[in-house]
Each structure stands twice: as structure tokens, then as C-alpha cells.
Design an enzyme around this catalytic site. Structure first.
Site, PDB file in Angstrom:
ATOM      1  N   MET A 122       0.907  -1.037  -0.035  1.00 34.21           N
ATOM      2  CA  MET A 122      -0.101  -0.031  -0.138  1.00 34.21           C
ATOM      3  C   MET A 122       0.936   1.212  -0.037  1.00 34.21           C
ATOM      4  O   MET A 122       1.944   1.373   0.995  1.00 34.21           O
ATOM      5  CB  MET A 122      -0.993  -0.083   1.033  1.00 34.21           C
ATOM      6  CG  MET A 122      -1.563  -1.330   1.197  1.00 34.21           C
ATOM      7  SD  MET A 122      -2.135  -1.552   3.020  1.00 34.21           S
ATOM      8  CE  MET A 122      -3.650  -0.596   2.726  1.00 34.21           C
ATOM      9  N   ASP A 123       0.836   1.963  -0.910  1.00 36.61           N
ATOM     10  CA  ASP A 123       1.704   2.710  -1.303  1.00 36.61           C
ATOM     11  C   ASP A 123       1.179   4.055  -1.208  1.00 36.61           C
ATOM     12  O   ASP A 123      -0.063   4.277  -1.146  1.00 36.61           O
ATOM     13  CB  ASP A 123       1.869   2.605  -2.965  1.00 36.61           C
ATOM     14  CG  ASP A 123       2.655   2.924  -3.637  1.00 36.61           C
ATOM     15  OD1 ASP A 123       2.940   2.598  -4.154  1.00 36.61           O
ATOM     16  OD2 ASP A 123       3.010   3.458  -3.873  1.00 36.61           O
ATOM     17  N   ILE A 182       4.134   4.132   2.394  1.00 34.67           N
ATOM     18  CA  ILE A 182       4.700   3.826   1.139  1.00 34.67           C
ATOM     19  C   ILE A 182       4.783   2.356   1.094  1.00 34.67           C
ATOM     20  O   ILE A 182       5.078   1.809   2.199  1.00 34.67           O
ATOM     21  CB  ILE A 182       6.119   4.691   0.878  1.00 34.67           C
ATOM     22  CG1 ILE A 182       7.000   4.139   1.619  1.00 34.67           C
ATOM     23  CG2 ILE A 182       5.701   6.105   0.731  1.00 34.67           C
ATOM     24  CD1 ILE A 182       8.388   4.787   1.354  1.00 34.67           C
ATOM     25  N   ASP A 183       4.773   1.985  -0.147  1.00 26.44           N
ATOM     26  CA  ASP A 183       4.671   0.246  -0.179  1.00 26.44           C
ATOM     27  C   ASP A 183       6.084  -0.211   0.332  1.00 26.44           C
ATOM     28  O   ASP A 183       7.036   0.321   0.206  1.00 26.44           O
ATOM     29  CB  ASP A 183       4.465  -0.020  -1.641  1.00 26.44           C
ATOM     30  CG  ASP A 183       3.183   0.500  -2.316  1.00 26.44           C
ATOM     31  OD1 ASP A 183       2.250   0.597  -1.558  1.00 26.44           O
ATOM     32  OD2 ASP A 183       3.166   0.665  -3.669  1.00 26.44           O
ATOM     33  N   LYS A 184       5.668  -1.383   0.528  1.00 26.29           N
ATOM     34  CA  LYS A 184       6.998  -2.290   1.095  1.00 26.29           C
ATOM     35  C   LYS A 184       8.105  -2.323   0.235  1.00 26.29           C
ATOM     36  O   LYS A 184       9.297  -2.097   0.589  1.00 26.29           O
ATOM     37  CB  LYS A 184       6.315  -3.826   1.175  1.00 26.29           C
ATOM     38  CG  LYS A 184       7.666  -4.729   1.459  1.00 26.29           C
ATOM     39  CD  LYS A 184       7.080  -6.329   1.525  1.00 26.29           C
ATOM     40  CE  LYS A 184       8.051  -7.182   1.551  1.00 26.29           C
ATOM     41  NZ  LYS A 184       7.731  -8.689   1.285  1.00 26.29           N
TER      42      LYS A 184
END
Length: 343
Positions: free
Chosen positions: A1-2, A154-156
Site C-alpha cells: 500500500m503505497d 509507502i509500499d513495502k
């Protein structure tokens, strides 16, 4: 999830397991519970029947009874509540790349591969685990007990800058800046292809795909999703890929990844959005081997949160931070520059 400010409806979506089936045209009449038990693995018939009675199962957007018989072309949607998992955040001494810190907030440069907060499949080793080890009594964001200090995420597999709030007033103030779109956020991305114009703006509502809830997509204005705006500038053209700078006017989940795909320029090696295939270039085996090698260099989407600017909630000072491209990202660019120069 960014790439988003926490939003209430996004959080509520995470409380349910969503699935959607379109009944085959050749399907004969069959009870809805029998139809679903064949498709929902590890789900008991009792749970399915109970879910139908409680309205978690709908056919063509309408609730049905357990004896309803499905028909060809029916659209079956399921929204079972996820089981509530009580979990204590485990403090873990995880090193953080701190760019700036004072008594009120902290700015870090997150490495690719680090999950921001605990969730299914990642209950430890996250940024939040590191934060609760480092600080006590961090404020928690709306709708979440397991997100202390987080104002955005921010995404993984996206690297780059994030701001962490240490107090409730600071979190509230920063959250309002995100809501008002006054936070400056720029990302660098390597995308497939070369955009026709050096600069451009992508405007399109972003929401979860109705076919696959793991991904997001662009919808016609007003139909579904949330208003989203991404400004981009081409920094370098490398024949089959380009280095672009993206400025977020809004911050929807996966916004850059979705918007760039929408205009035909998927992020390089973005598995979820189709960028992990050769989308531009030659058919020669030598080129294919080169691209495969590039995929190995950066085994993630080529996206980095490069700059972050905001007003300090307490001092009212304008703060702006820049981060260097991580090693894998820079190595990818060097490879493509060498390829373009010598082939």
C-alpha cells in the site's frame, strides 16, 4: 500500500475479505451455498450459510436466501468480515536511516523491502516495530492501534522518505497538510517506454479493481474510486525505458503505479501491475537476457520517494528533504545508460 494519507474507507475495506464470481453461461441451476462451497476453500458450509443470512453474500447487488439458485451470468459478491486479530506490537531494535529528527517529528529514508506497519503475514520486522522500540507513547492514527507515529505510508517495495509524528498535535497538523495537498512529495520511477511529452499530468479516479481487490485501477470520473492527480516529468530517455519524476498532488493507494500504467508506461519490474515483463524493445535473445539481468538487479518496482517537503507543525519552518537513489535503482539506470550508449 503505497503513497497515501490514511483514509477511513480504505481502512474499512481492509476489515473484509472481498471476492467476486461471475457465473458461467453454461452453469445449471444450483443452490448458492453449494455453488460457493466449491469455490471458497477452507470455508465451511455453516459459515457460508450464516454469511448469506447476514447479507455478506449478494447476487447482482441484492441479498438472497440460502435456497437461492444461481443462474448463468449472475454476479456473486462476498464480503465476509475478517476475524479480528488482537496483536501486541513487539518492540524490535531495527536500524533506521534517520534523515532528520527533533522533539516533535522524525524523517526517515525507508529501505525497499521494509513493511511499514504490522498486518497479515508481516506481524514483525516492520517500521512500526522499530518505532515502538525507539519511542514510547507515540500517537496513533485514525482507525488503527498498530500504526503509532504514522501519518502516511509507502509500499513495502518502494524506498524513500517518510515523516513520523512523535506527538498528537504534530500528527494532526501533518495529517491536515496531507489532506490539504500542501505536502510536497516527489518520486523517481523507471517506466517502460518513452512518454511523448516531456511533462504531463494524469487525472483519473483511483479505486480497487472490481475484478481483483489486490490491485487498484483508474475509473471514469465520478463512477468509482477517488479523485487522483499525478504530475510527471521525463528526466532521462533510455530508448526502451525512461526515468521520470512524479509529483503527487493527491495520495491514493498505488497512485503512481496505477496512473503510469494507465497511460501505457508501467513501472519497471512492477509485478502487480504488469511491469515485470518485457513491454518495449527488441526480440533478440541478447536483449531479453539484458532485461532479465536488470530484473535481478532491482527485484521490485523501480520507485523511490525522492523528496519530501512540509511546514514544521511547531516551528512553522519550511522543511524540505532530498534522498539519494538507492543502490539497486542507480545500478539499474547505469545498466540502461551503458546499453543505450553501446548498442
Amino acid at each position: 500500500m503505497d503513497e497515501e494519507l490514511y483514509e477511513e474507507d480504505e481502512e474499512l475495506q481492509e476489515l473484509y475479505e472481498h471476492q467476486r464470481f461471475v457465473v458461467d453461461a453454461k452453469q445449471g441451476l444450483l443452490r448458492i451455498d453449494r455453488f460457493l462451497i466449491e469455490r471458497l476453500k477452507n470455508t465451511s458450509r455453516n459459515k457460508i450459510q450464516d454469511g448469506i443470512k447476514k447479507g455478506y453474500v449478494k447476487v447482482n447487488d441484492e441479498e438472497v436466501k440460502t435456497n437461492y439458485k444461481i443462474r448463468p451470468a449472475d454476479i456473486v459478491t462476498i464480503s465476509f468480515p475478517k476475524p479480528k486479530i488482537e496483536t501486541e506490537i513487539i518492540p524490535q531494535d531495527i536500524p533506521l536511516n534517520v534523515v532528520y529528527e527533533d522533539d516533535h517529528l522524525m524523517v526517515i529514508n525507508k529501505e525497499a523491502g521494509m513493511v511499514v506497519h504490522p498486518a497479515h503475514g508481516n506481524w514483525d520486522g516492520t517500521l512500526v516495530n522499530a518505532l515502538v522500540h525507539r519511542f514510547q507513547n507515540l500517537p496513533t492514527s485514525r482507525n488503527g492501534e498498530v500504526k503509532p507515529g504514522l501519518v502516511h505510508r509507502i509500499d513495502k517495495d518502494t524506498s524513500g522518505l517518510m515523516v513520523i509524528a512523535k506527538t498528537e498535535p504534530v500528527m494532526t497538523h501533518l495529517a491536515k497538510q496531507f489532506f490539504d495537498h500542501t505536502i510536497e512529495r516527489t518520486y523517481n520511477a523507471v517506466v517502460w517506454g518513452e512518454p511523448k511529452e516531456d511533462t504531463g499530468t494524469v487525472i483519473g479516479h483511483v479505486g480497487r479493481s472490481l475484478k481483483d481487490r489486490r490491485v487498484y485501477t483508474v475509473f471514469p470520473d465520478g463512477e468509482y474510486g477517488k479523485h487522483a492527480v499525478t504530475h510527471y516529468q521525463v528526466l532521462k530517455r533510455l530508448r526502451y525505458v525512461s526515468l521520470v519524476k512524479c509529483n503527487l498532488e493527491t495520495g491514493r493507494t498505488h497512485q503512481i503505479r496505477v496512473h503510469m500504467k494507465h497511460i501505457g508506461h508501467n513501472l519497471f519490474n512492477d509485478e502487480r501491475y504488469g511491469g515485470d515483463k518485457i513491454l518495449k524493445g527488441e526480440k533478440f535473445s541478447k536483449y531479453k537476457a539484458f532485461v532479465e539481468n536488470c530484473f535481478k538487479i532491482i527485484p521490485r518496482q523501480a520507485l523511490h520517494a525522492k523528496s519530501l517537503g512540509f511546514i514544521h507543525p511547531i516551528t512553522k519552518e519550511e522543511l524540505r528533504f532530498e534522498s539519494e537513489l538507492p543502490q539497486d535503482f542507480q545500478e539499474l539506470l547505469d545498466k540502461w545508460e551503458h546499453y543505450v550508449q553501446y548498442t
